[in-house]
Design an enzyme around this catalytic site. Structure first.
Site, PDB file in Angstrom:
ATOM      1  N   LYS A  90     -18.561 -33.156  91.917  1.00 38.68           N
ATOM      2  CA  LYS A  90     -18.536 -31.856  92.604  1.00 38.68           C
ATOM      3  C   LYS A  90     -17.277 -31.692  93.451  1.00 38.68           C
ATOM      4  O   LYS A  90     -16.697 -30.615  93.503  1.00 38.68           O
ATOM      5  CB  LYS A  90     -19.763 -31.707  93.528  1.00 38.68           C
ATOM      6  CG  LYS A  90     -21.075 -31.637  92.792  1.00 38.68           C
ATOM      7  CD  LYS A  90     -22.235 -31.460  93.748  1.00 38.68           C
ATOM      8  CE  LYS A  90     -22.486 -32.639  94.644  1.00 38.68           C
ATOM      9  NZ  LYS A  90     -22.958 -33.865  93.968  1.00 38.68           N
ATOM     10  N   GLY A 134     -20.541 -38.331  99.480  1.00 37.25           N
ATOM     11  CA  GLY A 134     -19.169 -38.818  99.402  1.00 37.25           C
ATOM     12  C   GLY A 134     -18.445 -38.044  98.332  1.00 37.25           C
ATOM     13  O   GLY A 134     -18.671 -38.258  97.153  1.00 37.25           O
ATOM     14  N   HIS A 135     -17.633 -37.083  98.752  1.00 34.17           N
ATOM     15  CA  HIS A 135     -16.902 -36.271  97.778  1.00 34.17           C
ATOM     16  C   HIS A 135     -15.476 -36.797  97.649  1.00 34.17           C
ATOM     17  O   HIS A 135     -14.731 -36.821  98.618  1.00 34.17           O
ATOM     18  CB  HIS A 135     -16.876 -34.801  98.222  1.00 34.17           C
ATOM     19  CG  HIS A 135     -18.203 -34.130  98.076  1.00 34.17           C
ATOM     20  ND1 HIS A 135     -18.529 -32.941  98.688  1.00 34.17           N
ATOM     21  CD2 HIS A 135     -19.299 -34.492  97.385  1.00 34.17           C
ATOM     22  CE1 HIS A 135     -19.768 -32.614  98.366  1.00 34.17           C
ATOM     23  NE2 HIS A 135     -20.254 -33.535  97.591  1.00 34.17           N
ATOM     24  N   THR A 136     -15.146 -37.214  96.447  1.00 29.08           N
ATOM     25  CA  THR A 136     -13.804 -37.738  96.217  1.00 29.08           C
ATOM     26  C   THR A 136     -12.902 -36.607  95.738  1.00 29.08           C
ATOM     27  O   THR A 136     -13.228 -35.906  94.786  1.00 29.08           O
ATOM     28  CB  THR A 136     -13.845 -38.850  95.148  1.00 29.08           C
ATOM     29  OG1 THR A 136     -14.841 -39.783  95.538  1.00 29.08           O
ATOM     30  CG2 THR A 136     -12.507 -39.553  95.005  1.00 29.08           C
ATOM     31  N   GLN A 163     -25.282 -34.241  97.097  1.00 30.26           N
ATOM     32  CA  GLN A 163     -26.307 -34.861  96.232  1.00 30.26           C
ATOM     33  C   GLN A 163     -26.508 -33.991  94.984  1.00 30.26           C
ATOM     34  O   GLN A 163     -25.557 -33.395  94.527  1.00 30.26           O
ATOM     35  CB  GLN A 163     -27.615 -35.099  96.990  1.00 30.26           C
ATOM     36  CG  GLN A 163     -27.518 -36.210  98.033  1.00 30.26           C
ATOM     37  CD  GLN A 163     -26.965 -35.736  99.368  1.00 30.26           C
ATOM     38  OE1 GLN A 163     -27.368 -34.691  99.873  1.00 30.26           O
ATOM     39  NE2 GLN A 163     -26.071 -36.476  99.959  1.00 30.26           N
ATOM     40  N   THR A 175     -19.784 -43.544  98.770  1.00 28.24           N
ATOM     41  CA  THR A 175     -20.229 -43.812 100.140  1.00 28.24           C
ATOM     42  C   THR A 175     -20.582 -45.281 100.328  1.00 28.24           C
ATOM     43  O   THR A 175     -20.202 -45.903 101.305  1.00 28.24           O
ATOM     44  CB  THR A 175     -21.455 -42.928 100.480  1.00 28.24           C
ATOM     45  OG1 THR A 175     -21.033 -41.570 100.372  1.00 28.24           O
ATOM     46  CG2 THR A 175     -21.958 -43.172 101.886  1.00 28.24           C
ATOM     47  N   PRO A 204     -22.817 -49.924  92.385  1.00 24.98           N
ATOM     48  CA  PRO A 204     -22.626 -49.530  90.981  1.00 24.98           C
ATOM     49  C   PRO A 204     -23.636 -48.455  90.610  1.00 24.98           C
ATOM     50  O   PRO A 204     -24.799 -48.534  91.006  1.00 24.98           O
ATOM     51  CB  PRO A 204     -22.888 -50.811  90.187  1.00 24.98           C
ATOM     52  CG  PRO A 204     -23.434 -51.808  91.134  1.00 24.98           C
ATOM     53  CD  PRO A 204     -23.255 -51.315  92.536  1.00 24.98           C
ATOM     54  N   ASP A 206     -13.498 -36.864  79.469  1.00 24.16           N
ATOM     55  CA  ASP A 206     -12.562 -37.884  78.986  1.00 24.16           C
ATOM     56  C   ASP A 206     -13.175 -39.286  78.943  1.00 24.16           C
ATOM     57  O   ASP A 206     -12.732 -40.126  78.161  1.00 24.16           O
ATOM     58  CB  ASP A 206     -11.308 -37.896  79.871  1.00 24.16           C
ATOM     59  CG  ASP A 206     -11.672 -38.075  81.336  1.00 24.16           C
ATOM     60  OD1 ASP A 206     -12.416 -37.229  81.861  1.00 24.16           O
ATOM     61  OD2 ASP A 206     -11.246 -39.078  81.942  1.00 24.16           O
TER      62      ASP A 206
END
Ligand code: IMP
Length: 423
Positions: A16, A40-42, A223, A299, A303, A332
């Protein structure tokens, strides 16, 4: 774009952050409305990578307003840490970020309770992020929580906190855990309050003024739908409304002012934490997906469990959230696979389910019914137009959209902003 809600259509971690970042180009305001620093948005901007936990990704775009709405639970110390980290990298916070005075505060006793409850559950644990999110929402609903607005009135804050610490310490003693010091907590939180004061405001009025003035507003869900407190795989869920409806209650925007809902889903499925996951691949293929997709939590670093795309889940998400547009991410990651599978229904014994059972035990027993697709076996991460994608990839994507029942609008083929195909 007008007023857009973006939500995760699976179990979170759908990518997201990247899609929000792309859509933020057109937005005036970007709003978080639920969850806390369990998210945790990267986001990758040029060569730089940012991981945001509480602050909306709008903050990375100068001139956009970022808002933490009333439905979020805020750990003020974690927020300050995030602010300091961003400021050290040259991101301007003052005047660009506001926090609702009605958002509830997360305290260390919430984190401790989260941890103790998980320990007590043993094998039946939820696998939470241990950020105290569940206990903070529990206090909110029990009407014993403290809100960000309380931080602005020190005497009242201290009085409420003293009562709360007394109550929680009784629980800790009963559970054989050490009590917390009110004085230390009070000192730390009042110091944080001084720094956060300029950011705490009535965001409900601020946002509705934005709606009235026809500003472009983007609500960023954290989430995902299957982790929603009502619609997820309860009890293996988070404690907030991660679905589109949560944006209305979590920000104070009326439902009839929402123009569009964008659902983000991976081209396959992942989940962190415990709970049912019918298409999970507990084998080498699952490991290969984890490696190819770099599937480790932003966060907690845990895994992620990996599996095939589940169209029962995506159909359900489209229905619950009223998704208009689908953004399919991480296409990808599947580039090297000769065959792909999509789950189109579940079976328990002879009984077939085409919709998601709400009973987690039943879902645990569901076996997927798969349709198989040929893989495209060609790299896609450099492609910029839908028509450039290999035919088999287009077929796969079109079928995902058909199964799900919404329009395919965005395809992501890599972490960078430039690796985004508008369909
Ligand atoms: P909590 O939100 O920390 O209470 O955790 C409850 C469940 O939600 C656990 O399964 C977590 O792994 C999951 N969860 C919470 N936040 C995220 C997220 O941002 N991405 C994916 N899973 C999450």
């Amino acid at each position: 774009m007008a007023v857009t809600i973006l939500i995760g259509a699976q179990w979170g971690d759908e990518g997201k952050g990247k899609i929000i970042d792309v859509l933020t180009e057109q937005a005036d305001m970007v709003v978080r409305y639920q969850g806390g620093n369990n998210a945790g948005h990267t986001v990758e901007v040029g060569e730089d990578q940012y991981i945001l936990h509480l602050i909306p990704s709008g903050i990375l775009h100068p001139g956009k307003l970022s808002v933490i709405g009333n439905g979020v639970v805020v750990d003020p110390l974690a927020l300050l840490q995030e602010i300091d980290g961003l400021q050290a990298r040259g991101v301007k916070i003052r005047g660009n970020l506001y926090v609702s005075d009605a958002a509830h505060v997360v305290f260390p006793y919430h984190r401790l309770l989260d941890e103790l409850r998980e320990q007590q559950k043993g094998k039946g644990k939820i696998g939470t992020t241990k950020r105290g999110i569940g206990p903070a929402y529990a206090d909110k609903v029990a009407r014993t929580g403290l809100r960000m607005g309380d931080l602005l009135v020190p005497d009242r804050f201290s009085e409420k906190l003293r009562r709360k610490v007394r109550e929680t310490n009784d629980i800790f003693r009963a559970l054989g855990s050490k009590p917390l010091s009110f004085a230390k907590l009070n000192r730390e939180y009042l110091a944080a309050a001084k720094r956060l004061k300029p950011l705490i405001t009535d965001t409900v009025t601020l946002l509705n003024a934005g709606v009235r003035d026809r500003q472009e507003i983007l609500f960023e869900g954290a989430q995902g739908t299957l982790l929603d407190i009502d619609f997820g795989t309860y009890p293996f869920v988070t404690s907030s409304s991660a679905t589109a409806g949560g944006a209305c209650t979590g920000a104070g925007i009326p439902p009839n002012r929402i123009d569009r809902v964008v659902g983000v889903m991976k081209a396959y499925t992942t989940r962190v934490g415990e709970g049912p996951f019918p298409t999970e691949l507990v084998n080498k293929q699952g490991e290969a997906l984890r490696r190819a997709g770099r599937e480790f939590g932003a966060t907690t670093g845990r895994p992620r469990r990996c599996g095939w795309f589940d169209a029962v889940v995506s159909r359900y998400s489209v229905m619950i959230n009223g998704i208009n547009d689908l953004a399919v991410t991480k296409l990808d990651v599947l580039d090297h696979l000769p065959k792909l599978r999509v789950c189109v229904g579940y079976k328990v014994g002879r009984k077939v389910y085409e919709t998601l059972p709400h009973d987690a035990d039943l879902l645990q027993r569901c076996r997927p019914i798969y349709q198989e697709f040929d893989g495209w076996m060609t790299p896609t991460s450099h492609l910029t137009e839908f028509d450039q994608l290999p035919k088999r990839a287009r077929v796969y994507l079109r079928r995902l959209a058909e199964f799900s029942g919404a329009r395919l609008s965005i395809v992501s083929v890599g972490a960078r902003r430039s690796q985004t195909i508008m369909v």
